[in-house]
Design a protein around this motif. Sequence first.
Motif, short mmCIF file in Angstrom:
data_model
loop_
_atom_site.label_atom_id
_atom_site.label_comp_id
_atom_site.label_asym_id
_atom_site.label_seq_id
_atom_site.Cartn_x
_atom_site.Cartn_y
_atom_site.Cartn_z
N THR D 13 -11.29 -10.19 4.56
CA THR D 13 -12.48 -9.61 3.96
C THR D 13 -13.70 -10.14 4.70
O THR D 13 -13.64 -11.18 5.36
CB THR D 13 -12.60 -10.01 2.48
N THR D 37 -12.06 -5.68 9.16
CA THR D 37 -12.68 -5.96 7.87
C THR D 37 -12.19 -4.96 6.84
O THR D 37 -12.18 -3.76 7.08
CB THR D 37 -14.20 -5.83 8.00
N ALA D 38 -11.77 -5.47 5.71
CA ALA D 38 -11.35 -4.56 4.64
C ALA D 38 -11.66 -5.20 3.31
O ALA D 38 -12.00 -6.39 3.24
CB ALA D 38 -9.86 -4.26 4.75
N THR D 39 -11.56 -4.40 2.26
CA THR D 39 -11.78 -4.97 0.94
C THR D 39 -10.57 -5.80 0.54
O THR D 39 -9.49 -5.65 1.12
CB THR D 39 -11.99 -3.87 -0.11
N THR D 40 -10.74 -6.65 -0.44
CA THR D 40 -9.65 -7.53 -0.87
C THR D 40 -8.36 -6.74 -1.13
O THR D 40 -7.29 -7.12 -0.67
CB THR D 40 -10.06 -8.24 -2.17
N ASP D 41 -8.51 -5.64 -1.86
CA ASP D 41 -7.32 -4.84 -2.19
C ASP D 41 -6.68 -4.25 -0.95
O ASP D 41 -5.46 -4.22 -0.82
CB ASP D 41 -7.71 -3.71 -3.14
N ASP D 42 -7.53 -3.77 -0.06
CA ASP D 42 -7.00 -3.13 1.14
C ASP D 42 -6.31 -4.13 2.04
O ASP D 42 -5.31 -3.83 2.68
CB ASP D 42 -8.11 -2.41 1.91
N THR D 44 -4.59 -6.71 1.16
CA THR D 44 -3.25 -6.92 0.63
C THR D 44 -2.33 -5.74 0.93
O THR D 44 -1.20 -5.91 1.37
CB THR D 44 -3.33 -7.13 -0.89
N LYS D 45 -2.88 -4.54 0.69
CA LYS D 45 -2.05 -3.35 0.94
C LYS D 45 -1.67 -3.24 2.41
O LYS D 45 -0.55 -2.88 2.75
CB LYS D 45 -2.80 -2.09 0.49
N ARG D 46 -2.62 -3.56 3.28
CA ARG D 46 -2.32 -3.44 4.70
C ARG D 46 -1.22 -4.39 5.13
O ARG D 46 -0.44 -4.09 6.04
CB ARG D 46 -3.57 -3.67 5.55
N ILE D 48 1.28 -5.17 3.40
CA ILE D 48 2.54 -4.55 3.01
C ILE D 48 2.85 -3.34 3.89
O ILE D 48 3.97 -3.16 4.35
CB ILE D 48 2.48 -4.08 1.53
N THR D 49 1.82 -2.50 4.12
CA THR D 49 2.11 -1.22 4.77
C THR D 49 2.01 -1.26 6.29
O THR D 49 2.72 -0.52 6.96
CB THR D 49 1.16 -0.14 4.25
N GLN E 227 -5.00 2.86 4.94
CA GLN E 227 -3.70 2.28 5.29
C GLN E 227 -3.13 2.85 6.59
O GLN E 227 -1.99 2.58 6.93
CB GLN E 227 -2.69 2.52 4.17
N THR E 244 -17.82 -6.58 0.81
CA THR E 244 -17.31 -7.79 0.17
C THR E 244 -18.22 -8.98 0.46
O THR E 244 -17.97 -10.07 -0.01
CB THR E 244 -15.89 -8.13 0.65
#
Lengths: 293, 345, 345, 391, 292
Positions: D13, D37-42, D44-46, D48-49, E227, E244
Amino acid sequence: MTQERKTFVAWLQAAPMMLVFALFFLLPLLFVTIVSAWDYNEYEMIPAFSLRGYSDTFEGCIADLPNLCTILKTYLKTLKLCLLTWVLTLLIGFTVAYFLAFHVRSKTWQIVLTLLCTIPFWTSNVIRMIAWIPLLGRNGLVNRGLEGAGLIHQPLEWLLFSEFSVVLALVHLFTFFMVVPIFNSMIRIDRRLIEAAYDAGATGWQTLVNIIIPLAKPGIVIGSIFVITIVMGDFVTIGVMGGQQIASAGKIIEARLNALQFPAAAANAVILLGITILIISALTRVVDIRKEL
Amino acid sequence: MTTTAAALELVQLTKMYGGITAVDAINLKIPAGSYCCLLGPSGCGKTSTLRMVAGHEAVSSGDILVGPKNVTNLPPADRSTAMMFQSYALFPHLSVIDNVGFALKMKGVAKSARHAEASKLLELVDMQPYAARLPGQLSGGQQQRVALARALITSPQILLLDEPLSALDPFLRLRMRAELKKLQRELGLTFIHVTHGQDEAMALADIVVLMNGGRIEQQGSPRDIFNHPRTEFTAKFIGGHNVIALNHETFAVRVDRLMLKRPTETVAGPSVTGTISEVEYQGTYVRVVIAVDDGPEISAQVTETQFDAANYTVGERVRATWDPTQASLLKTASSATIRSPERAA
Amino acid sequence: MTTTAAALELVQLTKMYGGITAVDAINLKIPAGSYCCLLGPSGCGKTSTLRMVAGHEAVSSGDILVGPKNVTNLPPADRSTAMMFQSYALFPHLSVIDNVGFALKMKGVAKSARHAEASKLLELVDMQPYAARLPGQLSGGQQQRVALARALITSPQILLLDEPLSALDPFLRLRMRAELKKLQRELGLTFIHVTHGQDEAMALADIVVLMNGGRIEQQGSPRDIFNHPRTEFTAKFIGGHNVIALNHETFAVRVDRLMLKRPTETVAGPSVTGTISEVEYQGTYVRVVIAVDDGPEISAQVTETQFDAANYTVGERVRATWDPTQASLLKTASSATIRSPERAA
Amino acid sequence: RSADAKVLRYLGTAVNEGDEISKKCLADTGIKIEYITATTDDVTKRVITQPNSFDVLDTEYFSLKKLVPSGNIFALDAKKIKEFDNITPVFTKGQLPNGKKIGDQGTAPWKVLYLEGANSKTFSKTPTEFVTLIPTVYNADTLGIRPDLIKRPISSWTELLNPEFKGKASILNIPSIGIMDAAMVVEASGQHTYADKGNMTKAEIDLTMKIMTEAKKAGQFRAFWKDFNESVNLMASGETVIQSMWSPAVTKVRSMGIACTFQPLKEGYRSWASGFCVSKAVSGPKLDWAYEFVNWYLSGWAGAYLNRQGYYSAVLSTAKANMTADEWGYWMEGKAAVGDIKAPDGTILEKAGATRDGGSYDERMGAVACWNAVMDENDYMVRKWNEFIAA
Amino acid sequence: MGEKRPRSFYLLAAFFTAYVLFLYGPMFAIYILSFQGPDGGLTFPMNGVSLVWFGKVFSGSGIVDIGAAFKRSLQLGLVVMVCTVVLSVSAGMAFRRSFRGATFLFYVAIASLIMPSIITSLGIALEFRLLDDFIIKSGVGDWTTAMGLFTSGLGAHLTWTLPFGLLIMFAIFNRFDNRLEEAARDLGATPWQTFRHVVLPIILPSVVGIGLFGFTLSWDELARSSQTIGSVNTLPLDLQGLTTTVTKPDIYALGTLTSAVSFLVIFLALVVILVLQARQRRHGSDAGKGMV
Ligand SMILES: Nc1ncnc2c1ncn2[C@@H]1O[C@H](COP(=O)(O)OP(=O)(O)OP(=O)(O)O)[C@@H](O)[C@H]1O
Ligand SMILES: Nc1ncnc2c1ncn2[C@@H]1O[C@H](COP(=O)(O)OP(=O)(O)OP(=O)(O)O)[C@@H](O)[C@H]1O
Ligand SMILES: [Mg+2]
Ligand SMILES: [Mg+2]
């Protein structure tokens, strides 16, 4: 050309788009559907068949009767927002398209005005969203203006972080999605038909209802599809403008996803897809846009 | 139908498209209740004039009066006129019967009543069996008949018809022609009917207005115009005349007044000589075209009996003669050609 | 232009729209190089037939042969046909000259060459001054002339024309008619020309094909059809005939063969009596309509001289008589009315 | 990619990504850091994906419970981390440098710091050489308030739901964090005492959400916030006067000239920590650069940089060496600033004489009541959270 | 009618103006706030007036390189635009005839529109992960990923823009006069020529519209990219990532710049068009074309 050859050519023309959808939508959709029927625990998905994703979603729907369960409440709220947005975007979008198609007579000006309406969209929504707060907030420009004008004495709280602000932002974002298809339908309408209607004694209003609306119907339906589908799945606008306090079908999915509960999120997505497809097929039943080609 | 007819008056009416003058300061008075045919070659401004009267085209300058009222700037609906469009302009999403009943629907007439009325008019134009079809499923002529029925259903003071009969077959054309005339007489309305069929104009009109290049060339009763064409253009356009220049004067001689003689025969009146260039069989008569020596072609209409008796062939030389009392002396040759709007401008 | 003509043959050609039979198993042979007119009332299937030949409408059943080649399933461009559309179908975004030159552009002809060629054709249809305009800026008749020029520029073996002259004024119509015939003769092409003007068909055609309700009613040379109508429909449609039922037989008698007598005068041949219901002034002659007692109306064509001499008035009783050798005996009355396609199906 | 360019793709983040850090790193080590840079949720998702789309990951400890089972991240070898043994005992032992134990409710970092093996998916209770995350920054969060608008001392978490602030309160809309703030309130008001606020039972979740739902229905909350700017804007514009907040956000509000306090509360702080790991797709020289980068990060300059922003860094000794005594005193020891306190970009944050909210490092970290967490009943909790939002 | 405008024109023009003002409402806040002083924040009040934030946009400093992200987004947007136009027009043509699978494709397009973007994004990411694993297993050394701006990112954006493109094509071909194509074919035009010389010029303005629409959608796309974009972010993603932490008015400056450049480009284009039209009017006699 023979019928078969025509069909074959048509098929070829549609193939590239079909291919893109197959690769980037159908296949992923397949994965998502499969995943939606997987089991999961707090930490990971478990590749074993389970309808937990679905059954959890409808948790309490029977037990809570006559009260509505979360999912029904959420869908009702989503549908309400969707309906409000749809009605408003349709009214505004239709009027704007009408103006552009029938009153702005030169192509050049039509293009210029269309571009004028497009420019705000070239500033990222992330930025625009932030800009609502200085406008609508408790101490925002609107409240200050109203207070300054002596119209109100207490700042209006419902301007921001409310259903009002959500619908306002959605209308703001998606009216243009109505304008474009309706405008395209309208410029195909032969001016002589309108002259003929006036001639038959129709008032402007009657011409609108009897001639222009029926002939612009495909555009209206297409615009409606845009708006309805986007609003049904939206979570960003509803989130930000609703102060994260308003539930929507999209937000449920987002929350699940952020908790990395993929099967549950996928199941919710499949449900949302099903419901929205139902709405859309009802809509296309009213006007078969493909028949009008 | 309780409307009454109104007179129409055009005062210095002008229409310009960009720099092109399509209608050039015309003045015209049509008495209430008369049947007026606007006649003229393609592009002479008939449709433009009609559309200005109907209110679908802005007037560049001049005035339009319906009865005592100046309607120049009124919207179409307030002009007491109704129009049938040259290109039909049928509503593609409405069935034939709904197209015809449209004006009644606008007035708020109940469905059954307006369908009954529309059916009557469809009957008139022989389109009853097609009532439920959409315009897209009709042949060209069928569409035109629907458009006609649709225009007839309103009961305006002035009915404007842009080539209402051009796509009809002869059966229907004759029948519709008679119906139109009857309707006009019964309703006592003013009809303005654009056509380029001089026969149609002759058969229908009380007043024929012959236009050319945006101006009025001649106007009057059909018989007057036919018997006394004042210009070469009129004589030619109205048909049935040969324009013959003789001794620095120009005459119009009716084709059926032209007598053909072998060059060897003696003739009494004025005559011209030439070669037969074409023989056209026309049913009740034969048209013989003669290429006059040092002049334009003229044609003579000979009855079949006469023709069979003389048995003229192409290439043969003949002399055409006429009774001088039957010829009209024409005005200056300046208007002898079809003026194109450009040149008129 | 180096193409040669081809014969056209239609075998059991049928067109159904949904449940409606528009063209009903017609068989037709048109020799190469002939000028054929498809004649018939509105909605009888002329346009549908033509569109099938051109390849714009799928054939429901039957075959189309151009020369020896079965083209039933070929695309329009491979059929050696070219078509002029009833509703013009001009390209709205192209100027007049580019519309006309379109086919040459498709062939890759250089701009100057195709403009030269297009100009020639515009000259022919008298549209040279409008070369730079867009179709939307033309009058109805002007549009039609451009469409005609556009169809003429391709050099097909068979040229298909859907009412090419209907929106033209008489001047031009006559001129274009002659030009068409000349062109056809010069190029030696096969022309299929749809019209409902029987005069046009008579003047132009080598073969007239008279259609009714999707079927062919009669075909033959113009003179043959005019002098020997075989059915009441033909007699009526071809015009100039009265259909008179007398003693359980039906005859066709030409209007100009009908002689009018006062009821007091004696007559030799067959005759019917009635009341004059209409007198129409027609320029070279006067049409007198007689409501026959217990029968349909008939009309007689009287020369102006005769008419002025007798001075018949509406409401007067007259007797109409004719020479029996000049009348054609008609076939069964079954085909006496215009068949609507529905009933034909 | 040319072989000699040392490039590391750094997913995280924006909070922890600093332009100066990457510049300094390049200068010191020759490693070019490419921030994703990504948001906290993204983030985490990244993980995984798209495990292949990054090299170094900067994420929070509590998400390890979800990331480790995915098998997408790489346990680092403690032996290759030079300063590993100097990392503050907060992480390794759950105690302050002075030996005082700190709150261990929730997903405390030391519970998830070690794996049983290099490729293991289970956490080890005892230290091993397989480290999940090398700590970078951490902090203790509390409520931010607008003293100018509240005009009275605030000392308890209960104030968050005090009807006095109806329509002017806010919490963070991240279910697992929001519910912890709520639990602080519930516990403070004496309605319930949790065995572990970071790992509630279903009944506890129900209770907590019920209290929250009542407050929401009563109109207690103006909005929930999701990103940094929202929280700043809410506070700065006066939309809210009391809300859960992040330390730099408070600093930001203050820097706009608006009074804002990161208010220490008697029930303690909710703490969070984040750290580095490496994507499992990273191997060969790239892995060596990754170690090199982590070692550089712990070597002091970066630590000092982070400390100056109000965060805490992992290796205190090296950070201290890179800060002035006055800075260290202000940020870490709770002393009044002798001179002006400047932000890393040189702008003046605090005038001389100011003291930091919440006092010294030991005071703050010692008062941690719980850590951000993923509960065992996470699934149930998310469903209840959705219900709460829909209410 | 015609030269004099009816009253409804003024009413509608007022409505349209109101709509445009509504559209620009938040934009005005952005335009003004982008001139914040160096200490200014994202909200009112203004803290001095300066151009520093514009400088920041150009200097490219900061956590993310806004300039580079801008360029990437622009590139992606343009590629998406071209693909959207080509595929939509092609499929739009196909839909004018009936072909097997037409209904299926129609509903797939609709479904692609409805499917929550994050889910689609997730699905694509999953797919590419499988692909990467497969490639790595089949022994391609040093393989990182097939994901990227112009693979998975492009695909994800197309699943978003194509349904719009296709449906707008429906509106464009709504009651399109088939006889024009028949006439062209009759004049010997090949199907391609028919398309190129007849259909395309007639629908061109609308096709340009689809392009703009596609670009705009792609330019502002967030959820689908999140994603699928691989290791480099698009502009909206970077901007969102920035949220953020302390966000400065430089993102407003970016918005102001974008609008300013757009206005400039459009203004110039307008001038060029008007000049061309004036020239054409002087040369050809296409009179009466202007305000029809
Ligand atoms: N698309 C269609 N759907 C259904 N019926 C149709 C369609 N097109 C034509 N028809 C019907 O088929 C019949 C023949 O039509 P066609 O156009 O061939 O007539 P036509 O002889 O050319 O008439 P006209 O002289 O009026 O142009 C008509 O009755 C018409 O209503
Ligand atoms: N929109 C337009 N722009 C420019 N010129 C036009 C326009 N409409 C018509 N004209 C020109 O004005 C003149 C008169 O046209 P109008 O339509 O009135 O003719 P018309 O007499 O009805 O002919 P037709 O018998 O062929 O229908 C024509 O030369 C035509 O080219
Ligand atoms: Mg006309
Ligand atoms: Mg026809």
